[in-house]
Write a protein that holds these residues in place. Structure first.
Motif, short mmCIF file in Angstrom:
data_model
loop_
_atom_site.label_atom_id
_atom_site.label_comp_id
_atom_site.label_asym_id
_atom_site.label_seq_id
_atom_site.Cartn_x
_atom_site.Cartn_y
_atom_site.Cartn_z
N GLY A 101 41.05 27.22 24.29
CA GLY A 101 40.91 27.60 22.89
C GLY A 101 40.15 28.88 22.68
O GLY A 101 40.07 29.74 23.57
N ILE A 102 39.56 28.98 21.48
CA ILE A 102 38.88 30.19 21.02
C ILE A 102 37.59 29.76 20.33
O ILE A 102 37.55 28.71 19.67
CB ILE A 102 39.78 30.96 20.01
N SER A 103 36.53 30.57 20.47
CA SER A 103 35.24 30.23 19.86
C SER A 103 34.72 31.38 19.02
O SER A 103 34.94 32.55 19.33
CB SER A 103 34.20 29.89 20.94
N TRP A 104 34.00 31.00 17.96
CA TRP A 104 33.33 31.96 17.08
C TRP A 104 31.87 31.55 16.91
O TRP A 104 31.55 30.36 16.87
CB TRP A 104 33.95 31.96 15.68
N VAL A 105 30.98 32.52 16.77
CA VAL A 105 29.60 32.27 16.36
C VAL A 105 29.32 33.14 15.15
O VAL A 105 29.47 34.36 15.19
CB VAL A 105 28.60 32.58 17.50
N ASN A 106 28.95 32.49 14.06
CA ASN A 106 28.67 33.18 12.79
C ASN A 106 29.82 34.11 12.41
O ASN A 106 29.62 35.22 11.90
CB ASN A 106 27.36 33.95 12.86
N GLY A 107 31.05 33.65 12.68
CA GLY A 107 32.23 34.41 12.32
C GLY A 107 32.65 35.47 13.32
O GLY A 107 33.72 36.07 13.17
N PHE A 108 31.83 35.72 14.34
CA PHE A 108 32.15 36.71 15.37
C PHE A 108 32.94 36.01 16.47
O PHE A 108 32.47 35.02 17.05
CB PHE A 108 30.85 37.30 15.94
N CYS A 109 34.13 36.53 16.76
CA CYS A 109 34.98 35.86 17.76
C CYS A 109 34.54 36.22 19.17
O CYS A 109 34.67 37.37 19.61
CB CYS A 109 36.44 36.26 17.55
N LEU A 110 34.05 35.23 19.90
CA LEU A 110 33.58 35.43 21.28
C LEU A 110 34.75 35.64 22.23
O LEU A 110 34.61 36.32 23.25
CB LEU A 110 32.78 34.23 21.75
N GLY A 111 35.91 35.03 21.92
CA GLY A 111 37.06 35.15 22.79
C GLY A 111 37.60 33.79 23.21
O GLY A 111 37.26 32.75 22.64
N ARG A 112 38.43 33.82 24.22
CA ARG A 112 39.14 32.62 24.70
C ARG A 112 38.35 31.91 25.79
O ARG A 112 37.62 32.54 26.55
CB ARG A 112 40.50 33.01 25.28
N TYR A 113 38.56 30.61 25.87
CA TYR A 113 38.10 29.83 27.02
C TYR A 113 39.29 28.99 27.52
O TYR A 113 40.26 28.77 26.81
CB TYR A 113 36.92 28.92 26.64
N TRP A 114 39.19 28.51 28.77
CA TRP A 114 40.26 27.70 29.36
C TRP A 114 39.69 26.99 30.56
O TRP A 114 39.11 27.61 31.45
CB TRP A 114 41.43 28.61 29.78
N ARG A 115 39.88 25.68 30.60
CA ARG A 115 39.34 24.91 31.72
C ARG A 115 39.96 25.32 33.05
O ARG A 115 39.43 25.01 34.11
CB ARG A 115 39.53 23.41 31.50
N ARG A 116 41.07 26.03 33.01
CA ARG A 116 41.70 26.52 34.23
C ARG A 116 40.76 27.43 35.01
O ARG A 116 40.87 27.57 36.22
CB ARG A 116 43.00 27.25 33.88
N GLY A 117 39.79 28.04 34.32
CA GLY A 117 38.83 28.91 34.99
C GLY A 117 39.45 30.22 35.44
O GLY A 117 40.59 30.53 35.13
N PRO A 118 38.70 31.04 36.19
CA PRO A 118 37.42 30.73 36.81
C PRO A 118 36.23 30.75 35.85
O PRO A 118 35.20 30.15 36.12
CB PRO A 118 37.27 31.84 37.86
N GLN A 119 36.36 31.45 34.73
CA GLN A 119 35.23 31.63 33.82
C GLN A 119 34.86 30.32 33.16
O GLN A 119 35.73 29.60 32.64
CB GLN A 119 35.62 32.67 32.76
N ARG A 120 33.54 30.00 33.15
CA ARG A 120 33.07 28.75 32.57
C ARG A 120 32.08 28.96 31.43
O ARG A 120 31.65 27.98 30.80
CB ARG A 120 32.38 27.89 33.65
N THR A 121 31.69 30.17 31.14
CA THR A 121 30.78 30.45 30.04
C THR A 121 31.31 31.61 29.20
O THR A 121 31.98 32.50 29.72
CB THR A 121 29.36 30.81 30.52
N LEU A 122 30.98 31.60 27.92
CA LEU A 122 31.25 32.72 27.03
C LEU A 122 29.92 33.39 26.68
O LEU A 122 28.94 32.71 26.35
CB LEU A 122 31.95 32.25 25.76
N PHE A 123 29.91 34.72 26.75
CA PHE A 123 28.71 35.48 26.43
C PHE A 123 28.56 35.58 24.91
O PHE A 123 29.51 35.95 24.21
CB PHE A 123 28.80 36.87 27.05
#
Length: 583
Positions: A522-544
């Motif tokens: 999916g996709i994440s936002w903090v205070n309306g700012f779009c952090l970007g995509r995440y996916w359990r497929r990896g390798p990335q496990r954290t969003l900055f």
């Protein structure tokens, strides 16, 4: 004012030989409140120049628009470079590659059939000229001979790997000069004879891109550039990652040795990347060399500064190498400590399929429209199946890039471009069919640049055409605002795409790392700012999470889960997790 020219063997600044020691820092991948910090850390490492691409599609998301606000304020970025006592290289494309969506070319350019791609085609050139006039108007006052930091402007980008249209390249040179750019112009290509020949122009300095075997690479470059300085415009010190792969790194000692060899040969350099940053929003590109593979959200690149802007072992190794060739400031940057940790529950889920109209607008189509026709990155395609109770087969011409298939609201399966999937068995041939279709990032390199996205028809049920579609174009900007109008029923998440939110506290704005390991896709936002995509497929496990998007006290996290959320908890962890390393 300073004078910068190309001499017989060197760059020349005010009559003296000048070696460019540059680092790549893309303003559009770094929060603007962090620009000055990253620029200063480049200076402290021993660099004297900052290089950046310019992403046309970010500045011009729609025809007639040219946005320079916030993270797109190129003029402010160049001012900060100059105020730090450093020089700048600007690479405006129009094609930039950069693992960036569509290589920086706006997708709207190609909605009209027959528009050229990186070629001397009138409609393509007309739009490029409008773009270059706008972006170079920002660059013009910052040229070195006018008292600014800009030393060089690049023409196109690694064009020899794509084509050999000299008339196209020459037209770009004329546009750049016509916009008042008087600093030297350069091209860049991989140091392969055919590429250097096809991608270069007489009167424009050729440079090369490579990360190893400097002596031989420079020898090849010299054969095509008999006079003038030698420069590696992209010294690859790391690499990018794609979803489903491993996290790429390069050995620190090896990278430092290669940099030393390059500088010992007398060449100028642009370290690619000095600081990679993040593909915020939905800006990641993709590659397709027979298998489609989208790039991850992090653009850490195993660079001297990590994704959060902290110096790495590579930073100090490069600093030591640079000190042998130029003065290096005595001051060194400190590393940040661990980020604050906390966990909060995600609650108040809102299901897309319960009330889709809150998420966008419906339109009717007789046959499948492409996402380009809808001008969105995510859509729901809906129709009533006319068959019977027997199992049936749904087939599509092509899926670009992922389609979740639901029948009467129940999940049936996923069709993925990466796996070349375009057909799926349905439990029966009747009922309401929903296809949730996601554009996962446009190809940024090769012959598939500019291709259309979404479902490429026809749609067939047991070989017979499916017509009469309702299509919901999802406005992703609405997702963080859904709770303003939604009536929550407390029934839990159900199935299909679901939006979640949580409130978390911070004492003062500081960079955070959001752990997504327990989530699906999916996709994440903090205070309306779009952090970007995440996916359990990896390798990335954290969003900055950049500190400047936070505020003291309460902050809001919104998550759009397109698959299954195994753990409805938001966890902020001490540091990044970009995945397992290569063997």
């Amino acid at each position: 004012m300073p004078e910068f020219t190309i001499g017989e063997t060197d760059f020349v600044l005010d009559g003296s030989p000048f070696r460019i020691l540059s680092g790549a820092l893309h303003y559009f991948r770094v929060h603007p409140d962090h620009w000055a910090d990253r620029i200063d850390k480049a200076r402290l490492m021993g660099l004297n120049t900052i290089e950046t691409y310019v992403p046309w599609n970010a500045h011009s998301p729609r025809p007639g628009v040219f946005d320079t606000d916030g993270i797109l304020d190129l003029a402010r970025f160049l001012r900060l470079v100059g105020e730090a006592g450093m020089f700048a290289i600007v690479r405006p494309g129009p094609f930039i590659c950069a693992e960036w969506d569509n290589g920086g070319l706006p997708s709207w350019l190609f909605r009209e059939p027959g528009v050229g791609i990186r070629s001397h085609e009138p409609r393509f050139l007309d739009e490029i000229e409008k773009y270059l006039d706008q972006v170079l108007a920002l660059v013009h006052p910052h040229q070195v001979h006018l008292g600014g930091p800009v030393l060089l402007v690049q023409v196109e980008n690694e064009y020899g790997a794509y084509g050999d249209d000299r008339a196209y390249l020459q037209a770009l040179v004329e546009m750049i000069r016509g916009a008042g750019i008087g600093v030297p112009l350069v091209t860049v290509d991989q140091p392969v004879d055919a590429m250097l020949a096809a991608g270069g122009l007489e009167g424009v300095l050729r440079t090369a891109s490579f990360g190893s075997d400097s002596q031989n690479r420079l020898r090849t470059l010299r054969q095509h550039q008999p006079t003038g300085p030698l420069m590696c415009m992209e010294f690859w010190d790391g690499w990018f990652d794609h979803w489903g792969g491993r996290h790429h790194t390069t050995a620190v000692d090896q990278a430092a040795e290669e940099l030393d060899a390059l500088l010992a040969a007398g060449a100028s350099v642009n370290v690619y990347m000095f600081h990679g940053g993040t593909n915020f929003g939905l800006t990641n590109g993709a590659n397709d060399k027979g298998i489609y593979r989208p790039t991850v959200t992090s653009y850490d690149y195993d660079a001297p500064l990590d994704e959060a802007g902290n110096p790495t072992a590579k930073y100090f190794a490069f600093r030591e190498v640079l000190s042998h060739y130029a003065p290096v400031p005595a001051e060194t940057p400190g590393a940040a400590g661990p980020a604050p940790e906390q966990a909060v529950a995600l609650g108040e889920p809102i299901r897309l399929l319960d009330d889709p109209a809150r998420w966008g607008s419906w339109s009717r189509w007789e046959s499948l429209p492409m996402l380009d026709e809808l001008d969105v990155r995510l859509a729901v395609y809906r129709t009533e199946l006319p068959g019977g109770d027997q199992p049936s087969v749904l087939s599509l011409g092509e899926v670009r890039d992922r389609a979740a298939v639901l029948l009467d609201g129940a999940p049936v399966g996923i069709l993925e471009r990466e796996h070349h999937e375009r057909a799926i068995a349905l439990p029966c041939g009747r009922g309401r069919l929903d296809l949730v279709v996601e554009d996962q990032g446009r190809v940024n390199y090769g012959t598939r640049i500019g291709e259309h996205k979404g479902l490429i028809g026809p749609a067939l049920l047991d070989g017979m055409p499916l017509t009469g579609w309702e299509v919901l174009a999802i406005d992703l900007d609405r997702v963080p605002q859904l709770w303003e109008t939604a009536a929550l029923d407390g029934r839990g998440p159900g199935v299909g795409p679901t939006a979640w939110r949580a409130t978390f506290l911070v004492e003062h704005p500081i960079d955070l790392f959001l752990d997504t390991a327990g989530w699906g896709k999916g996709i994440s936002w903090v205070n309306g700012f779009c952090l970007g995509r995440y996916w359990r497929r990896g390798p990335q496990r954290t969003l900055f999470v950049p500190g400047p998007v936070l505020r003291p006290g309460h902050n809001e996290l919104v998550v759009l889960e397109l698959d299954v959320l195994a753990d409805p908890t938001a966890r902020f962890v001490a540091g990044p997790s970009l995945g397992p390393l290569e063997d």
